[in-house]
Design an enzyme around this catalytic site. Structure first.
Site, PDB file in Angstrom:
ATOM      1  N   GLY A  18     109.591  47.648  22.946  1.00  7.25           N
ATOM      2  CA  GLY A  18     109.615  46.786  24.122  1.00  7.25           C
ATOM      3  C   GLY A  18     110.059  47.447  25.401  1.00  7.25           C
ATOM      4  O   GLY A  18     110.077  46.796  26.455  1.00  7.25           O
ATOM      5  N   GLU A  65     110.315  51.025  17.345  1.00  7.33           N
ATOM      6  CA  GLU A  65     108.872  50.767  17.289  1.00  7.33           C
ATOM      7  C   GLU A  65     108.260  50.749  18.692  1.00  7.33           C
ATOM      8  O   GLU A  65     107.742  49.723  19.141  1.00  7.33           O
ATOM      9  CB  GLU A  65     108.611  49.423  16.594  1.00  7.33           C
ATOM     10  CG  GLU A  65     109.161  49.316  15.181  1.00  7.33           C
ATOM     11  CD  GLU A  65     109.233  47.876  14.699  1.00  7.33           C
ATOM     12  OE1 GLU A  65     108.696  46.983  15.397  1.00  7.33           O
ATOM     13  OE2 GLU A  65     109.838  47.636  13.655  1.00  7.33           O
ATOM     14  N   ARG A  86     104.178  50.896  24.397  1.00 10.66           N
ATOM     15  CA  ARG A  86     103.809  50.997  25.817  1.00 10.66           C
ATOM     16  C   ARG A  86     104.464  52.201  26.502  1.00 10.66           C
ATOM     17  O   ARG A  86     103.818  52.895  27.284  1.00 10.66           O
ATOM     18  CB  ARG A  86     104.236  49.707  26.526  1.00 10.66           C
ATOM     19  CG  ARG A  86     103.804  49.620  27.977  1.00 10.66           C
ATOM     20  CD  ARG A  86     104.478  48.443  28.677  1.00 10.66           C
ATOM     21  NE  ARG A  86     104.432  47.234  27.890  1.00 10.66           N
ATOM     22  CZ  ARG A  86     103.422  46.366  27.894  1.00 10.66           C
ATOM     23  NH1 ARG A  86     102.374  46.595  28.654  1.00 10.66           N
ATOM     24  NH2 ARG A  86     103.473  45.273  27.161  1.00 10.66           N
ATOM     25  N   ARG A 105      94.680  42.592  30.639  1.00 11.00           N
ATOM     26  CA  ARG A 105      96.058  42.385  31.077  1.00 11.00           C
ATOM     27  C   ARG A 105      96.171  41.666  32.427  1.00 11.00           C
ATOM     28  O   ARG A 105      97.002  40.776  32.572  1.00 11.00           O
ATOM     29  CB  ARG A 105      96.814  43.711  31.133  1.00 11.00           C
ATOM     30  CG  ARG A 105      96.980  44.390  29.761  1.00 11.00           C
ATOM     31  CD  ARG A 105      97.953  45.558  29.810  1.00 11.00           C
ATOM     32  NE  ARG A 105      99.307  45.075  29.992  1.00 11.00           N
ATOM     33  CZ  ARG A 105      99.961  45.099  31.119  1.00 11.00           C
ATOM     34  NH1 ARG A 105      99.391  45.592  32.228  1.00 11.00           N
ATOM     35  NH2 ARG A 105     101.184  44.623  31.200  1.00 11.00           N
ATOM     36  N   TYR A 142      98.122  38.388  31.633  1.00 11.06           N
ATOM     37  CA  TYR A 142      99.556  38.527  31.926  1.00 11.06           C
ATOM     38  C   TYR A 142      99.875  38.583  33.417  1.00 11.06           C
ATOM     39  O   TYR A 142     101.019  38.837  33.778  1.00 11.06           O
ATOM     40  CB  TYR A 142     100.094  39.817  31.290  1.00 11.06           C
ATOM     41  CG  TYR A 142      99.943  39.906  29.800  1.00 11.06           C
ATOM     42  CD1 TYR A 142     100.364  38.877  28.960  1.00 11.06           C
ATOM     43  CD2 TYR A 142      99.397  41.043  29.205  1.00 11.06           C
ATOM     44  CE1 TYR A 142     100.231  38.981  27.591  1.00 11.06           C
ATOM     45  CE2 TYR A 142      99.267  41.148  27.833  1.00 11.06           C
ATOM     46  CZ  TYR A 142      99.682  40.114  27.029  1.00 11.06           C
ATOM     47  OH  TYR A 142      99.558  40.217  25.668  1.00 11.06           O
ATOM     48  N   CYS A 192      81.258  36.394  33.224  1.00 11.68           N
ATOM     49  CA  CYS A 192      81.031  35.048  33.762  1.00 11.68           C
ATOM     50  C   CYS A 192      82.266  34.171  33.586  1.00 11.68           C
ATOM     51  O   CYS A 192      82.237  33.145  32.886  1.00 11.68           O
ATOM     52  CB  CYS A 192      79.814  34.419  33.095  1.00 11.68           C
ATOM     53  SG  CYS A 192      78.293  35.311  33.462  1.00 11.68           S
ATOM     54  N   TYR A 246      97.500  48.665  25.313  1.00 14.19           N
ATOM     55  CA  TYR A 246      96.965  47.300  25.368  1.00 14.19           C
ATOM     56  C   TYR A 246      95.769  47.205  26.311  1.00 14.19           C
ATOM     57  O   TYR A 246      95.622  46.244  27.064  1.00 14.19           O
ATOM     58  CB  TYR A 246      98.083  46.300  25.743  1.00 14.19           C
ATOM     59  CG  TYR A 246      99.247  46.414  24.805  1.00 14.19           C
ATOM     60  CD1 TYR A 246      99.168  45.898  23.513  1.00 14.19           C
ATOM     61  CD2 TYR A 246     100.404  47.087  25.181  1.00 14.19           C
ATOM     62  CE1 TYR A 246     100.222  46.042  22.626  1.00 14.19           C
ATOM     63  CE2 TYR A 246     101.461  47.233  24.296  1.00 14.19           C
ATOM     64  CZ  TYR A 246     101.361  46.711  23.020  1.00 14.19           C
ATOM     65  OH  TYR A 246     102.400  46.869  22.139  1.00 14.19           O
TER      66      TYR A 246
END
Length: 391
Positions: A237, A275, A278, A314, A318, A343, A372
């Site tokens: 994270g 883990e 990013r 993204r 987000y 579209c 991602y």
């Protein structure tokens, strides 16, 4: 990134991006393997004696996986497909941690056949299912409990995973029931770890530190019941900056993160696991796309490119803001909406963005798309998927 002779270059070895468009047919994801190695080394140095399991969901490109395996990483997976991809690219079952909230009976069975390193359990029903399957197979499953400390880390709600209203992990109030289940399947379940993951894009650590303190107490209590408990998985994270490139600041944030983690958990005297995804891959990738039209209306000017939300979701999903740069440096600027061919009104990369003035046929680089990006891409509208190139 850097302009050299007015052409955009990527990564520590300053690789020319324009050369990759010579035979351009469709959008291209470009990944800089040297940058990935550099970031993995920096994280390994900061998180001393921590075993790193790369979060494959960020980018499962085979060359990227082989690069990380060679650098010393394990693999954090969330599906049988990711398990297979990891094995195909050099990882062994002993390198794999299996996370994810919806593991099927088939997936669990295959994971147990392989004797993978650890299964991170997300719910009491899942723990019972693993116990039943392992018992039927005559196996003993190495499991970690993903516990949810109900902590807010101030990130986008779609990537927060540590609150009680999230689908991820188990509330701490459930621990007594988990203990009962573990003991009822004592011959089939071995509690080896406790797992934590608060969400993604974490750039400040007040909530993270509080979560570590909460789970540390639970870990100590559980270890009194289960001597096999020797691993603390503090998840991933760690965030990056999308609005600018400031690697020095990001390494300072990494150092702060590492100091908080190691000082908080040192008294446990256990194996530590992480883990990340990013932080390792985000800046290592760009999406190259070509301008098809510059369309002016009474309200706006649209730069229409051949990549869209189907290639990089993204910004639509987000509200993420990626830097967007022309491959050829330009002096004039304007304010544009940069949109794709899909579209949907949500098909955009930027709105009212001040960037260099471009024309039909020019190329743009959507920066920081290594994580991602392609892994979340689709063929919606029956558009082709982008190419992928590792440099």
């Amino acid at each position: 990134m850097e302009y050299i002779n007015n052409e955009l270059h990527l990564g520590p070895k300053k690789k020319n991006l324009k050369s990759l468009t010579a035979n351009y047919m469709r959008p291209i994801y470009v990944y800089d393997l040297d940058f990935i190695r550099m970031r993995f080394a920096a994280m390994s140095q900061a998180l001393k004696n921590v075993r790193i399991f790369y979060a494959m969901k960020a980018n499962p490109n085979p060359e990227v996986l082989r690069c990380l395996k060679e650098a010393g990483s394990g693999a954090d997976v969330v599906s049988l497909g990711e398990i297979k991809r990891a094995l195909e690219n050099g990882f062994s079952p002993a390198d794999i941690v299996y996370s994810g909230v919806g593991k099927t009976r088939h997936e669990i069975t295959e994971a147990l056949k392989l004797d993978i390193y650890q299964i991170n359990v997300e719910s009491l029903p899942e723990l019972e299912r693993i116990g039943q399957i392992a018992k039927e197979m005559g196996k003993k499953a190495a499991i970690a409990l993903r516990l949810n400390p109900d902590i807010d880390i101030k990130t986008h709600p779609y990537i927060a995973t540590g609150l009680r209203d999230n689908k991820f992990g188990m509330e701490l109030s459930l621990v007594p029931e988990l203990i009962r289940c573990l003991k009822s399947y004592a011959g089939s379940l071995e509690l080896v770890g406790v797992s934590l993951h608060l969400g993604s894009q974490m750039l400040e650590f007040e909530g993270y530190k509080e979560a570590l303190e909460r789970l540390k107490k639970v870990f100590i209590a559980l270890q009194k019941e289960f001597s096999s408990l020797q691993r603390f998985d503090f998840g991933g994270g760690l965030g990056i900056y999308y609005d600018r490139l400031d690697l020095a600041k990001e390494e300072a944030i990494l150092k702060e993160y590492a100091e908080i983690t190691l000082s908080s958990l040192q008294e446990l005297n256990c194996d530590l696991q992480s883990e990340p995804g990013r932080w390792l891959l985000g800046h290592a990738g760009v999406l190259l796309t070509q301008v098809q039209y510059v369309k002016k209306t009474s309200e706006k000017t649209f730069v229409i490119v051949d990549a869209g939300m189907n290639h990089l979701i993204r910004p639509s999903l987000y509200e993420a803001e990626h830097l967007i740069l022309p491959l050829d440096k330009k002096s004039e600027e304007g304010v544009f909406d940069i949109v794709g061919p899909i579209c949907e009104s949500s098909d955009f990369f930027a709105k009212d963005r001040k960037i260099a003035k471009v024309k039909e046929g020019d190329f743009l680089a959507v920066m920081d798309a290594g994580a991602y990006g392609y892994s979340m891409a689709s063929s919606y509208n029956l558009q082709e998927l982008p190419l992928e190139i590792c440099i």
